[in-house]
Design a protein around this motif. Structure first.
Motif, short mmCIF file in Angstrom:
data_model
loop_
_atom_site.label_atom_id
_atom_site.label_comp_id
_atom_site.label_asym_id
_atom_site.label_seq_id
_atom_site.Cartn_x
_atom_site.Cartn_y
_atom_site.Cartn_z
N PRO A 1 -8.40 0.90 -0.27
CA PRO A 1 -8.14 0.67 -1.69
C PRO A 1 -9.12 -0.30 -2.33
CG PRO A 1 -6.09 0.64 -0.46
CD PRO A 1 -7.20 0.68 0.56
N ASN A 22 -4.64 4.17 -4.65
CA ASN A 22 -3.61 4.94 -3.96
C ASN A 22 -4.08 6.24 -3.33
OD1 ASN A 22 -1.54 3.06 -4.83
ND2 ASN A 22 -1.71 3.99 -6.86
N ASP A 23 -5.38 6.52 -3.36
CA ASP A 23 -5.86 7.83 -2.88
C ASP A 23 -6.99 7.69 -1.87
OD1 ASP A 23 -7.75 6.83 -4.61
OD2 ASP A 23 -8.03 8.70 -5.75
N ILE A 71 0.84 -1.19 0.00
CA ILE A 71 0.00 0.00 0.00
C ILE A 71 0.88 1.24 0.00
CG2 ILE A 71 -1.80 1.26 1.24
CD1 ILE A 71 -2.64 -1.42 2.45
N LYS A 72 0.64 2.12 -0.96
CA LYS A 72 1.45 3.32 -1.08
C LYS A 72 0.91 4.43 -0.19
CE LYS A 72 2.75 2.35 -5.89
NZ LYS A 72 2.71 2.86 -7.28
N PRO A 73 1.77 5.07 0.59
CA PRO A 73 1.32 6.20 1.42
C PRO A 73 0.81 7.34 0.54
CG PRO A 73 3.45 5.39 2.14
CD PRO A 73 3.18 4.73 0.82
N PHE A 74 -0.21 8.03 1.04
CA PHE A 74 -0.81 9.15 0.33
C PHE A 74 -0.88 10.30 1.32
CE2 PHE A 74 -5.01 11.01 -1.34
CZ PHE A 74 -4.36 11.79 -2.29
N ASP A 109 -5.83 -5.65 2.50
CA ASP A 109 -5.41 -4.32 2.09
C ASP A 109 -6.24 -3.26 2.81
OD1 ASP A 109 -3.51 -5.33 0.38
OD2 ASP A 109 -4.90 -5.45 -1.30
N ASN A 124 -4.49 4.84 2.56
CA ASN A 124 -3.22 5.36 2.05
C ASN A 124 -2.75 6.56 2.88
OD1 ASN A 124 -4.87 4.47 -0.72
ND2 ASN A 124 -2.75 3.79 -0.65
#
Length: 329
Positions: free
Chosen positions: A103, A109-110, A74-77, A130, A114
């Motif tokens: 997600p 990613n938003d 999981i990408k940080p936002f 997730d 995130n």
């Protein structure tokens, strides 16, 4: 390493559905968690994969494997979070309308998850999904309070409270029209809509009447209970307070729509006849907000570590608050 749980089916659980049986077992404790594990191929009965609808037999051996946590995927936002409270165990956040909670397709990613990943590295990963930290959800267009777990112990403690229906959840909404009863409790069994996969609906009997009491022959849906109280009203629309006793997907939206009073701005559940009641300046202002008017205003629960009662309340955002003050002075 994945954690394995093993259950031996007792006489009392004979003929129970697999998903229902697992939802009653700790630490799974919810139907949605059970369904996730079954759909992910992480559950076997007597060594073989089984469907959620499988009817258990005495001495069946049910094994559950929890997946390895996937938090690194999981990408940080990095967006601002309106945090109402935070300690080593929980975060209480005021989610803005328009932000997806976790997600999913089209929103990888938003999301709030995130944003939480950018805020802290300490989030529960009990089920390896997730959805780190997420104990409960609200819709994208719904604003308001959510409690997030920062460790597995807190996640389980909070999940147990939701299961016991001891969480205090009060919402405010604007619905179209004026309900005949100033206050009432709505009970139904909510499942996927039979003709529209994006929607949910209350299950009906062969006569088309909404079923309000679960029975063994009803194999779809989950019990959903909502109470409402009209705070202020006019012919075209009403400001209502709603209390959730259960937390089914789209529960308030479904119940109010089936009552004949869909939420203002709810394009998915509103009808053409209902929408025609909103015109002129109110319609222009509603369209400008680009959301349905539902707000998780009050959230109360027992802190998972201190065991102290905690209560939070947040108001509508500026635009929605001005709208409500104007039309419901």
């Amino acid at each position: 390493m994945a954690e394995r749980l093993v259950f031996i089916v007792a006489v009392s659980a004979t003929d129970s559905r697999l998903d229902k049986y697992l939802s009653l077992q700790s630490p799974i404790s919810s139907r949605s968690r059970a369904e996730y594990l079954i759909d992910s191929g992480l559950v076997t009965v007597n060594g073989k994969p089984a469907k959620a609808s499988y009817k258990l037999k005495i001495d069946d051996k049910v094994e559950v494997d929890f997946p390895t946590p996937k938090s690194t995927e999981i990408k940080p936002f990095d967006i601002p979070l309106d945090i109402q409270f935070e300690d080593d165990d929980i975060i209480v956040v005021n989610k803005p309308a328009g932000l997806v909670v976790h997600p999913a397709a089209g929103h990888e990613n938003d999301t709030l998850v995130n944003a939480l990943m950018a805020h802290t590295k300490n989030l529960s990963m009990k089920f390896g999904e997730d959805r780190p930290g997420i104990v409960h959800r609200i819709d994208k267009e719904t604003s308001g309070l959510l409690v997030v777990a920062k460790n597995d112990s807190s996640h389980q403690h909070l999940s147990d409270q939701f299961k016991a229906r001891s969480i205090n959840r009060l919402y405010e909404a604007v619905c179209i029209g004026e309900p005949k009863q100033s206050e009432a409790k709505i009970t139904s069994i909510i499942a996927r809509h039979p003709n529209d996969r994006k929607r949910f609906a209350s299950v009906k009997d062969t006569r088309g009447k909404i079923i309000t009491t679960p029975t063994d022959d009803i194999t779809i849906g989950k019990i959903a209970i909502t109470s409402y109280k009209v705070l202020k009203s006019k012919t075209t629309a009403s400001l209502v307070q709603l209390k959730l006793f259960t937390g089914r997907t789209h529960q308030i939206r479904v119940h109010m729509s089936e009552l004949g009073h869909p939420l203002l701005g709810d394009k998915l559940y509103s009808t053409a006849a209902a929408s025609k009641k909103i015109a002129g300046e109110m319609k222009l202002e509603t369209d400008a907000m680009n959301r349905f008017l539902l707000h998780a205003k009050v959230l109360g629960f027992i802190h998972p570590k201190t065991e102290k009662e905690m209560n939070f309340e947040v108001d509508w955002s500026t635009q929605e608050k001005a709208f409500i003050q104007k039309w419901f002075p």
